[in-house]
Every structure is written in C-alpha cells, then in structure tokens.
Design a protein around this motif. Structure first.
Motif, short mmCIF file in Angstrom:
data_model
loop_
_atom_site.label_atom_id
_atom_site.label_comp_id
_atom_site.label_asym_id
_atom_site.label_seq_id
_atom_site.Cartn_x
_atom_site.Cartn_y
_atom_site.Cartn_z
N GLY A 32 0.80 -1.22 0.00
CA GLY A 32 0.00 0.00 0.00
C GLY A 32 0.83 1.27 0.00
N ASP A 54 8.24 -8.29 -5.44
CA ASP A 54 7.45 -8.60 -4.25
C ASP A 54 7.32 -10.12 -4.17
OD1 ASP A 54 5.09 -6.83 -2.47
OD2 ASP A 54 5.00 -9.02 -2.46
N ILE A 101 16.62 -8.71 3.81
CA ILE A 101 16.77 -8.12 2.47
C ILE A 101 18.11 -7.38 2.38
CG2 ILE A 101 15.84 -6.36 0.89
CD1 ILE A 101 13.04 -7.26 1.87
N GLN A 143 9.67 10.22 7.16
CA GLN A 143 9.56 11.33 6.21
C GLN A 143 8.80 12.55 6.71
OE1 GLN A 143 6.19 9.89 6.59
NE2 GLN A 143 7.42 8.30 5.65
N PHE A 183 -1.02 -6.39 8.57
CA PHE A 183 0.10 -6.93 9.34
C PHE A 183 0.12 -6.44 10.80
CE2 PHE A 183 1.80 -3.11 7.32
CZ PHE A 183 2.51 -2.49 8.35
N1 LIG Z 1 6.65 5.92 6.41
C1 LIG Z 1 5.35 5.80 6.52
O1 LIG Z 1 4.67 6.78 6.74
C2 LIG Z 1 4.70 4.46 6.34
C3 LIG Z 1 3.32 4.38 6.11
C4 LIG Z 1 2.77 3.12 5.92
C5 LIG Z 1 3.56 2.00 6.00
N2 LIG Z 1 4.89 2.14 6.27
C6 LIG Z 1 5.77 0.96 6.37
O2 LIG Z 1 5.96 0.40 5.10
C7 LIG Z 1 6.09 -1.01 5.21
C8 LIG Z 1 5.10 -1.66 4.26
O3 LIG Z 1 3.80 -1.19 4.57
P1 LIG Z 1 2.57 -1.41 3.58
O4 LIG Z 1 1.43 -0.66 4.19
O5 LIG Z 1 2.96 -1.13 2.20
O6 LIG Z 1 2.35 -3.00 3.80
P2 LIG Z 1 1.67 -4.03 2.81
O7 LIG Z 1 1.34 -5.20 3.66
O8 LIG Z 1 0.60 -3.37 2.01
O9 LIG Z 1 2.85 -4.40 1.80
C9 LIG Z 1 4.05 -5.03 2.17
C10 LIG Z 1 4.51 -5.82 0.96
O10 LIG Z 1 5.82 -6.31 1.21
C11 LIG Z 1 5.92 -7.58 0.60
N3 LIG Z 1 7.04 -8.30 1.19
C12 LIG Z 1 7.20 -8.71 2.48
N4 LIG Z 1 8.39 -9.30 2.62
C13 LIG Z 1 9.02 -9.26 1.42
C14 LIG Z 1 10.29 -9.71 0.94
N5 LIG Z 1 11.15 -10.33 1.76
N6 LIG Z 1 10.59 -9.49 -0.34
C15 LIG Z 1 9.71 -8.88 -1.19
N7 LIG Z 1 8.50 -8.44 -0.79
C16 LIG Z 1 8.17 -8.62 0.50
C17 LIG Z 1 4.57 -8.22 0.87
O11 LIG Z 1 4.31 -9.30 -0.01
C18 LIG Z 1 3.63 -7.04 0.64
O12 LIG Z 1 3.17 -6.96 -0.69
C19 LIG Z 1 5.85 -1.35 6.69
O13 LIG Z 1 7.09 -1.49 7.33
C20 LIG Z 1 5.19 -0.12 7.24
O14 LIG Z 1 5.50 0.14 8.59
C21 LIG Z 1 5.46 3.34 6.44
#
Ligand SMILES: NC(=O)c1ccc[n+]([C@@H]2O[C@H](COP(=O)([O-])OP(=O)(O)OC[C@H]3O[C@@H](n4cnc5c(N)ncnc54)[C@H](O)[C@@H]3O)[C@@H](O)[C@H]2O)c1
Length: 354
Positions: A32, A54, A101, A143, A183
C-alpha cells in the motif's frame, strides 16, 4: 521589525528541489505505501524507477503496469544481479523482514528503508550492524521531517521568527481504520511503533535527543485484536521546553471533534499545522499552516499556503537524502540509520516505561 518579518515570510514556502540526474530506484515490496506514497512522490520529483519485486508477483506486476515500471523480477536475487550498485534500493516491507533483504544487497550500495527499523531495538541494532558490515549507506523513511509544512516551519525557526522554541505539542484525536494494515493484527506493538514514532522522530529531529521519554500507551476494549492504539508521550527537554504527544485513534464519533495538529511555540511566535490527512482517513481533509508573531499589531493568526502534504510529498525528502549522499552532495543522509536508531531507542524506552 514588522517589515523585516514580512520580508522573511515571503520566502517561507515549499517547492520540490531540483537535484539533477539521479540513479534509478528499484523497489522491494509492492504494498500500500509504495502505491500511495513512494511512487506518486517519485513521479512528482522525476525520480526514475527501474524495477519492483514482491513475494507476491502479481501485486508487483499490477503496480508496475500502473506506474510504467519496466522489467519485472521474480526474485530479489535477480534484481540484485541485474542492478548491482548502479541503483538505489528502496525497501518497503514490514520491519521484521528488512534485515534479511539488506543482507542480500551488494556491499557499498545505497538504500532507503521503511520505518520502523525492525520491530524492536534488537532488530534495529541488527539492521544497523548489517549496514555497517556491508558498508551500505542507508536512510530511513521517517519522512514527516520533510513534509512541506514541516520544512516551512523549519525555515521560520531558522530565520528566528519564533524566538527560542519552548513548546512542542502534537495532538491527534481521530478514527484510524487500522484494518487497512493487515500486518498490524497480531503485532506485539502498534501505535507508538507504527504511528507516534513519526512524531518522536520529528521532535528529536528538531529539538535533539531528549533527556528522557515517558509514555503510557493503551488498548481499546472494542479492538482486542490490536495492541496499543492510543498514547501519551512526554519527551523531557528540561525545565523550559514542554514536548508532548497525545494520540487517540479510536474516536469513532463523527467529525465534529476529530482533530490532528502540530503546534510549535517559541518566545516570539507560534505555528499551528493542521494534519488534515489524518482526519476522516483515508479521504482526509485539507491541511493548514497558521502562524502568529508576537508584537505585531494587530496580533492575529495568519495563514500561509502549503503546496503539498505529508503523503506523498514528504517521501521525496527521504529519497533525496539518499540521492544526495550517493552524489556526494552530503557526506551522510540526514535520515541515516545511524541517526534514526535513536528514534528506535526512544520508542523502545517508551514501551518499556509503559
Ligand atoms: N513511512 C510511513 O509513513 C509508512 C506508512 C505506511 C507503512 N509504512 C511501512 O511500510 C512497510 C510496508 O507497509 P505497507 O502498508 O505497504 O504494507 P503491505 O502489507 O501493504 O505491503 C508489504 C509488501 O511487502 C511484501 N514483502 C514482504 N516481505 C518481502 C520480501 N522479503 N521481499 C519482497 N516483498 C516482500 C509483501 O508481499 C507485501 O506486498 C511497513 O514497514 C510499514 O511500517 C510506512
């Protein structure tokens, strides 16, 4: 004096900096946040994206098609073989997967990782150790530091318009649809680790490391599948600066009393930033940037226009730090893992105290 202030205020604004040609970004994780913030931000700032991977390949393909991203990879190893160090790795997976990773990336590469740095201080230290061992220059996506209204506030403070900062307040009373982040269900820590951590990082980024942090984070009787969803946090900067964070994400009682703001007061002026994005989430309402300068006649709050918001514009700033380090414009990203680990230390301390 008022003329001088008015002159200075004319230069307080946000625009996307031009940092010239950049190495392409390759993204790990097609979730997302990549779709709603990373990629829209890179599009705004003309940062090229060369690939995305992914564990769930159809997800990566869908995003690639939507954002015109070229060749797709089945596995991270393929992406690394193809790009080596000739790119910037943008890791956006749940924190507990970041370390594995980084361990697969080439030595001496450049990377941006999503916050939090792991899910606790042990994982954060491990991630820092991997970066050091492999000589990876990595930054963290805390950010909010680079949100347009925060950069404007920093400009005003740097111009001396607020005097000495003596009060920093972050207040959030909203209804957050936590189910959008699957998650988090079952995660041992939620509110501070995934949300208030941005505010802890911001206050630390602007005021430095506090002497102490005191917190109480609480759950909601109607959301038993989730851990903490509300927090009170005090960051201790001694006798003359109050810094506090108060969040309630469970205010499911209409819009009338929803509110979310950052208020910074100095001896000579104050700023109040409305975080409209957090209200009526995910639709959001408009942000605003208001300020007041002591001694002006009439003494009144005024507004400045804000061109951009926390999402996605602030994500440009996080990536720009890595690009600037890669281009030797700066010696180390402002959001380096070395720096941001202190935010993780404060977060850990907050949980332990709570
Ligand atoms: N900075 C911000 O403001 C902010 C906001 C939202 C989310 N986040 C962070 O971003 C990260 C992802 O959040 P999201 O909402 O996109 O989650 P999400 O669950 O929508 O997406 C995470 C994706 O990572 C993939 N993934 C997991 N392990 C993997 C690997 N080893 N190799 C390849 N792909 C892998 C999953 O299949 C999934 O599609 C989290 O750590 C979250 O805390 C940060």
């Amino acid at each position: 004096m008022e003329d001088r202030n008015n002159q200075l205020l004319q230069h307080i604004h946000f625009s996307i900096p031009d940092i010239g040609q950049t190495r392409p970004v390759v993204i790990i994780g097609a979730g997302g946040i990549v779709e709603t913030a990373h990629l829209p931000a890179y599009r705004l700032a003309n940062i090229p994206v060369r690939g995305i991977v992914d564990l769930d390949k159809p997800k990566a393909e869908k995003i690639a098609a939507a954002f015109n991203i070229p060749p797709q990879y089945d596995r991270l190893e393929e992406m690394v073989n193809d790009n080596g160090c000739d790119c910037i790795y943008d890791i956006a997976v749940p924190g507990k997967n970041t370390g594995e990773i980084l361990a697969k990336l080439p030595d001496k590469c450049f990377a941006l990782i999503q916050k939090p740095i792991g899910e606790n201080i042990e994982q954060a230290e491990e991630i820092l150790a991997i970066c050091r061992k492999k000589n990876i220059t990595a930054g963290v996506n805390f950010q909010l530091r680079y949100a347009p209204y925060i950069l404007m506030a920093k400009q005003m403070i740097a111009e001396g318009l607020l005097g000495d900062i003596c009060d920093f307040e972050i207040y959030v009373n909203v209804y957050t649809p936590w189910h959008l982040w699957g998650f988090l269900y079952g995660a041992p820590r939620v509110e501070i680790l995934y949300h208030s951590i941005h505010y802890i990082d911001l206050v630390r980024n602007m005021l430095g490391m506090p002497r102490n942090i005191i917190a109480k984070t609480t759950r909601h009787p109607g959301m038993k599948q989730l851990q903490d969803v509300k927090s009170n946090i005090i960051m201790d900067y001694g006798d003359f600066i109050r810094a506090g964070i108060s969040t309630n994400h469970t205010h499911n009682f209409g819009m009338q009393h929803q509110d979310a703001y950052i208020k910074i007061e100095g001896t000579d002026g104050a700023i109040k930033i409305k975080l409209g994005l957090l209200m009526n989430y995910p639709k959001g309402i408009e942000d605003s940037f208001e300020y007041i300068i002591a001694g002006e006649n009439p003494l009144e709050w005024k507004s400045l226009p804000v061109h951009g918001s926390w999402f996605p514009h602030a994500f440009i700033g996080s990536m720009h730090e890595i690009i600037k380090a890669q281009k030797d414009i700066i010696s180390r990203p402002d959001n380096s893992v070395e720096d941001c680990i202190d935010t993780m230390r404060l977060t850990e301390h907050a949980y332990k105290g709570s």
